[in-house]
Design a protein around this motif. Structure first.
Motif, PDB file in Angstrom:
ATOM      1  N   ARG A 290      49.860   6.617 -37.962  1.00  0.00           N
ATOM      2  CA  ARG A 290      50.257   8.035 -38.002  1.00  0.00           C
ATOM      3  C   ARG A 290      49.253   8.862 -38.797  1.00  0.00           C
ATOM      4  NH1 ARG A 290      52.392   9.964 -34.236  1.00  0.00           N
ATOM      5  NH2 ARG A 290      50.939   8.464 -33.534  1.00  0.00           N
ATOM      6  N   VAL A 291      48.752   8.306 -39.901  1.00  0.00           N
ATOM      7  CA  VAL A 291      47.755   9.016 -40.703  1.00  0.00           C
ATOM      8  C   VAL A 291      46.475   9.195 -39.890  1.00  0.00           C
ATOM      9  CG1 VAL A 291      46.263   8.853 -42.740  1.00  0.00           C
ATOM     10  CG2 VAL A 291      48.701   8.331 -42.933  1.00  0.00           C
TER      11      VAL A 291
ATOM     12  N   ALA B 249      42.598  12.644 -37.370  1.00  0.00           N
ATOM     13  CA  ALA B 249      41.541  12.535 -36.350  1.00  0.00           C
ATOM     14  C   ALA B 249      40.867  13.863 -35.997  1.00  0.00           C
ATOM     15  CB  ALA B 249      42.094  11.864 -35.101  1.00  0.00           C
ATOM     16  N   PRO B 250      41.582  14.971 -35.854  1.00  0.00           N
ATOM     17  CA  PRO B 250      40.904  16.220 -35.495  1.00  0.00           C
ATOM     18  C   PRO B 250      39.904  16.711 -36.550  1.00  0.00           C
ATOM     19  CG  PRO B 250      43.266  16.416 -35.113  1.00  0.00           C
ATOM     20  CD  PRO B 250      43.039  15.122 -35.816  1.00  0.00           C
ATOM     21  N   TYR B 251      40.021  16.227 -37.766  1.00  0.00           N
ATOM     22  CA  TYR B 251      39.164  16.689 -38.855  1.00  0.00           C
ATOM     23  C   TYR B 251      38.026  15.727 -39.162  1.00  0.00           C
ATOM     24  CZ  TYR B 251      43.319  19.485 -39.250  1.00  0.00           C
ATOM     25  OH  TYR B 251      44.370  20.312 -38.961  1.00  0.00           O
ATOM     26  N   ALA B 252      37.935  14.616 -38.437  1.00  0.00           N
ATOM     27  CA  ALA B 252      36.941  13.587 -38.728  1.00  0.00           C
ATOM     28  C   ALA B 252      35.511  14.116 -38.651  1.00  0.00           C
ATOM     29  CB  ALA B 252      37.118  12.399 -37.786  1.00  0.00           C
ATOM     30  N   ASP B 253      35.216  14.972 -37.695  1.00  0.00           N
ATOM     31  CA  ASP B 253      33.862  15.502 -37.548  1.00  0.00           C
ATOM     32  C   ASP B 253      33.645  16.781 -38.346  1.00  0.00           C
ATOM     33  OD1 ASP B 253      33.268  13.427 -35.820  1.00  0.00           O
ATOM     34  OD2 ASP B 253      33.832  14.590 -34.037  1.00  0.00           O
TER      35      ASP B 253
ATOM     36  N   GLU C 205      34.267  12.239 -48.305  1.00  0.00           N
ATOM     37  CA  GLU C 205      35.167  12.226 -49.466  1.00  0.00           C
ATOM     38  C   GLU C 205      36.370  13.155 -49.250  1.00  0.00           C
ATOM     39  OE1 GLU C 205      32.876  15.372 -52.395  1.00  0.00           O
ATOM     40  OE2 GLU C 205      32.339  13.260 -52.464  1.00  0.00           O
ATOM     41  N   ASP C 206      36.147  14.284 -48.581  1.00  0.00           N
ATOM     42  CA  ASP C 206      37.268  15.176 -48.281  1.00  0.00           C
ATOM     43  C   ASP C 206      38.194  14.558 -47.235  1.00  0.00           C
ATOM     44  OD1 ASP C 206      36.272  17.001 -50.073  1.00  0.00           O
ATOM     45  OD2 ASP C 206      35.377  18.297 -48.546  1.00  0.00           O
ATOM     46  N   LEU C 207      37.610  13.858 -46.275  1.00  0.00           N
ATOM     47  CA  LEU C 207      38.415  13.185 -45.257  1.00  0.00           C
ATOM     48  C   LEU C 207      39.277  12.105 -45.891  1.00  0.00           C
ATOM     49  CD1 LEU C 207      38.985  13.150 -42.227  1.00  0.00           C
ATOM     50  CD2 LEU C 207      37.207  11.415 -42.020  1.00  0.00           C
ATOM     51  N   GLU C 208      38.718  11.386 -46.841  1.00  0.00           N
ATOM     52  CA  GLU C 208      39.485  10.350 -47.533  1.00  0.00           C
ATOM     53  C   GLU C 208      40.613  10.970 -48.364  1.00  0.00           C
ATOM     54  OE1 GLU C 208      41.051   6.926 -48.214  1.00  0.00           O
ATOM     55  OE2 GLU C 208      39.365   7.184 -46.867  1.00  0.00           O
ATOM     56  N   ALA C 209      40.349  12.116 -48.989  1.00  0.00           N
ATOM     57  CA  ALA C 209      41.392  12.807 -49.752  1.00  0.00           C
ATOM     58  C   ALA C 209      42.504  13.285 -48.819  1.00  0.00           C
ATOM     59  CB  ALA C 209      40.797  13.979 -50.514  1.00  0.00           C
TER      60      ALA C 209
END
Length: 102
Positions: free
Chosen positions: A18-19, A24-28, A33-37
């Protein structure tokens, strides 16, 4: 809740899926580090929010019942009383002309 939630250090494939779907839309768009947060925040939200957590729990596989058969959900006396009230209500409705046409 339908099933116990795993501890924080345990791997939870349902929550992880679910996470991953939510992030997924924000991966690119986001730096790593922001994606991990965002992943951590989303995981915490889905695991602890009083509305979201039960929805995630509904995705978990249910434990099959130990045996098949009928399960009494109410006492027989309560069911009989409810049936009597329903019959009385139906006969009263028929008396006022609301009943089925014959």
């Amino acid at each position: 809740m339908s099933s116990p939630r795993p501890e924080a250090d345990e791997s939870d494939p349902i929550l992880e899926a679910r996470v991953a779907h939510a992030v997924a839309p924000y991966a690119d768009l986001l730096p790593a580090e922001d994606l991990e947060a965002l992943r951590a925040l989303t995981a915490r939200f889905l695991a602890t929010h009083p509305v979201a957590a039960p929805l995630v729990d509904r995705l978990r596989p249910r434990t099959p019942p130990a045996s098949s058969g009928e399960v009494d959900r109410r006492e027989r006396a309560a069911l009989a009383e409810a049936a009597q009230r329903l019959a009385a209500k139906a006969s009263a409705a028929r008396g006022r002309g609301r009943g089925p046409a014959r």
